[in-house]
Scaffold this motif. Structure first.
Motif, PDB file in Angstrom:
ATOM      1  N   GLU A  47     -58.304  43.894  18.655  1.00  5.68           N
ATOM      2  CA  GLU A  47     -57.135  43.672  17.792  1.00  5.68           C
ATOM      3  C   GLU A  47     -57.545  42.867  16.578  1.00  5.68           C
ATOM      4  O   GLU A  47     -58.260  41.862  16.757  1.00  5.68           O
ATOM      5  CB  GLU A  47     -56.101  42.875  18.556  1.00  5.68           C
ATOM      6  CG  GLU A  47     -55.202  43.727  19.385  1.00  5.68           C
ATOM      7  CD  GLU A  47     -53.798  43.615  18.836  1.00  5.68           C
ATOM      8  OE1 GLU A  47     -53.626  43.835  17.610  1.00  5.68           O
ATOM      9  OE2 GLU A  47     -52.905  43.280  19.593  1.00  5.68           O
ATOM     10  N   PRO A  48     -57.077  43.161  15.381  1.00  5.78           N
ATOM     11  CA  PRO A  48     -56.350  44.386  15.101  1.00  5.78           C
ATOM     12  C   PRO A  48     -57.309  45.577  15.145  1.00  5.78           C
ATOM     13  O   PRO A  48     -58.497  45.409  14.956  1.00  5.78           O
ATOM     14  CB  PRO A  48     -55.831  44.147  13.675  1.00  5.78           C
ATOM     15  CG  PRO A  48     -56.814  43.208  13.055  1.00  5.78           C
ATOM     16  CD  PRO A  48     -57.312  42.349  14.175  1.00  5.78           C
TER      17      PRO A  48
ATOM     18  N   ARG B 262     -56.679  46.877   9.987  1.00  3.32           N
ATOM     19  CA  ARG B 262     -57.746  45.878  10.135  1.00  3.32           C
ATOM     20  C   ARG B 262     -58.539  45.737   8.832  1.00  3.32           C
ATOM     21  O   ARG B 262     -58.832  44.642   8.379  1.00  3.32           O
ATOM     22  CB  ARG B 262     -58.685  46.305  11.276  1.00  3.32           C
ATOM     23  CG  ARG B 262     -59.825  45.349  11.507  1.00  3.32           C
ATOM     24  CD  ARG B 262     -60.769  45.853  12.602  1.00  3.32           C
ATOM     25  NE  ARG B 262     -61.851  44.925  12.793  1.00  3.32           N
ATOM     26  CZ  ARG B 262     -61.812  43.871  13.608  1.00  3.32           C
ATOM     27  NH1 ARG B 262     -60.769  43.655  14.351  1.00  3.32           N
ATOM     28  NH2 ARG B 262     -62.837  43.056  13.696  1.00  3.32           N
TER      29      ARG B 262
ATOM     30  N   ARG C 248     -73.289  34.691  12.053  1.00  5.68           N
ATOM     31  CA  ARG C 248     -73.186  36.098  12.475  1.00  5.68           C
ATOM     32  C   ARG C 248     -73.690  37.028  11.376  1.00  5.68           C
ATOM     33  O   ARG C 248     -73.318  36.857  10.217  1.00  5.68           O
ATOM     34  CB  ARG C 248     -71.723  36.479  12.743  1.00  5.68           C
ATOM     35  CG  ARG C 248     -71.292  36.187  14.144  1.00  5.68           C
ATOM     36  CD  ARG C 248     -70.105  36.978  14.589  1.00  5.68           C
ATOM     37  NE  ARG C 248     -68.920  36.845  13.784  1.00  5.68           N
ATOM     38  CZ  ARG C 248     -67.686  36.646  14.279  1.00  5.68           C
ATOM     39  NH1 ARG C 248     -67.501  36.540  15.555  1.00  5.68           N
ATOM     40  NH2 ARG C 248     -66.651  36.585  13.486  1.00  5.68           N
TER      41      ARG C 248
HETATM   42  P1  TMP Z   1     -62.220  39.478  14.801  1.00  7.32           P
HETATM   43  O1  TMP Z   1     -61.899  40.817  15.361  1.00  7.32           O
HETATM   44  O2  TMP Z   1     -63.591  39.416  14.200  1.00  7.32           O
HETATM   45  O3  TMP Z   1     -61.937  38.356  15.735  1.00  7.32           O
HETATM   46  O4  TMP Z   1     -61.262  39.295  13.533  1.00  7.32           O
HETATM   47  C1  TMP Z   1     -59.903  39.293  13.635  1.00  7.32           C
HETATM   48  C2  TMP Z   1     -59.374  38.173  12.746  1.00  7.32           C
HETATM   49  O5  TMP Z   1     -57.962  38.286  12.645  1.00  7.32           O
HETATM   50  C3  TMP Z   1     -59.652  36.783  13.275  1.00  7.32           C
HETATM   51  O6  TMP Z   1     -59.870  35.914  12.172  1.00  7.32           O
HETATM   52  C4  TMP Z   1     -58.347  36.383  13.950  1.00  7.32           C
HETATM   53  C5  TMP Z   1     -57.334  37.092  13.095  1.00  7.32           C
HETATM   54  N1  TMP Z   1     -56.085  37.474  13.799  1.00  7.32           N
HETATM   55  C6  TMP Z   1     -54.895  36.890  13.384  1.00  7.32           C
HETATM   56  O7  TMP Z   1     -54.873  36.057  12.476  1.00  7.32           O
HETATM   57  N2  TMP Z   1     -53.739  37.284  14.008  1.00  7.32           N
HETATM   58  C7  TMP Z   1     -53.724  38.234  14.988  1.00  7.32           C
HETATM   59  O8  TMP Z   1     -52.644  38.555  15.534  1.00  7.32           O
HETATM   60  C8  TMP Z   1     -54.976  38.827  15.392  1.00  7.32           C
HETATM   61  C9  TMP Z   1     -55.011  39.864  16.467  1.00  7.32           C
HETATM   62  C10 TMP Z   1     -56.125  38.414  14.778  1.00  7.32           C
END
Ligand code: TMP
Length: 215
Positions: free
Chosen positions: A39-40, A50, A150
């Motif tokens: 997610e997303p 995303r 990363r």
């Molecule tokens: P990631 O997949 O690399 O963890 O990135 C997703 C990013 O989106 C991370 O910074 C967390 C953020 N996020 C939100 O702010 N709200 C949400 O509901 C979700 C699912 C992720």
């Protein structure tokens, strides 16, 4: 039978990807069918959202309210198109982030009204909530340092990862508060150890939560 639905939560760099892969392998070795999602994303619509949320210049400087609605739109799609059908078919679902990320990032860290975020979150979920949530807890400074190390494609920026250290402090503290408020679903795992030690703690929570449902 409890829904076979497990989510992983935590700040950037906390080791979710590694632990999800270890847990998925563990299920597969036991002959179980498991679907891993993130997610997303994880649907064509969700992956487009995303990109908008993380990398597309069109998303730069977006309002916190727009951000909330985009994250929850991606989730609404994922729940109805993938998660609900898979759970009905008896499959295991492991999701990298879910509705707790919205509570922590959009409400606690960005400061949007908690009740409004909760109502919108519930609308997107349509009653589909995880049975077990594993919160990988790392000190904010360590998780930020890992995030910055990363590897990433040359020239690619990530809007969410450009936040100042104070934002990540709020994220880490927000997860801790949330875990304390829902101890039966959200299990706090100390993620500051080697990956096998962390995985053993995760496995013990999975066995507790799904006692009698693992064979
Ligand atoms: P990631 O997949 O690399 O963890 O990135 C997703 C990013 O989106 C991370 O910074 C967390 C953020 N996020 C939100 O702010 N709200 C949400 O509901 C979700 C699912 C992720």
């Amino acid at each position: 039978m409890k829904p076979r639905f497990i989510t992983f939560e935590g700040s950037e760099g906390c080791g979710k990807t590694t632990q999800i892969s270890l847990l998925a392998d563990w299920f597969k070795q036991r002959g179980q069918t498991v679907t891993c999602l993130r997610e997303p994303g994880a649907t064509p619509l969700g992956e487009a959202v995303r990109h908008l949320l993380k990398h597309d210049p069109a998303g730069h400087g977006m309002a916190a309210e727009s951000e909330l609605l985009l994250f929850t739109a991606s989730r609404a799609e994922l729940v109805r198109k993938v998660i609900q059908p898979a759970l009905t078919a008896g499959r295991w679902i492991i999701c990298d982030r879910f509705h707790d990320s919205t509570t922590v990032y959009q409400s606690i860290a960005r400061g949007l009204d908690r009740l409004t975020v909760s109502v919108i979150n519930d609308f997107a979920l349509g009653g589909t909530v995880p049975t077990l949530t594993l919160f990988l807890d790392l000190p904010a400074a360590e998780s930020r340092a890992r995030m910055l190390r990363r590897p990433r494609p040359v020239g690619q920026t990530d809007r969410m990862e450009n936040e100042p250290p104070e934002f990540y402090e709020k994220v880490t503290n927000g997860y801790r508060q949330l875990a304390d408020s829902e101890p039966s679903r959200i299990k706090r795992i100390d993620a500051d150890g080697d990956k096998r030690t962390v995985f053993e703690k995760i496995l013990s929570e999975v066995k507790n939560a799904f006692h009698g449902q693992l064979d």
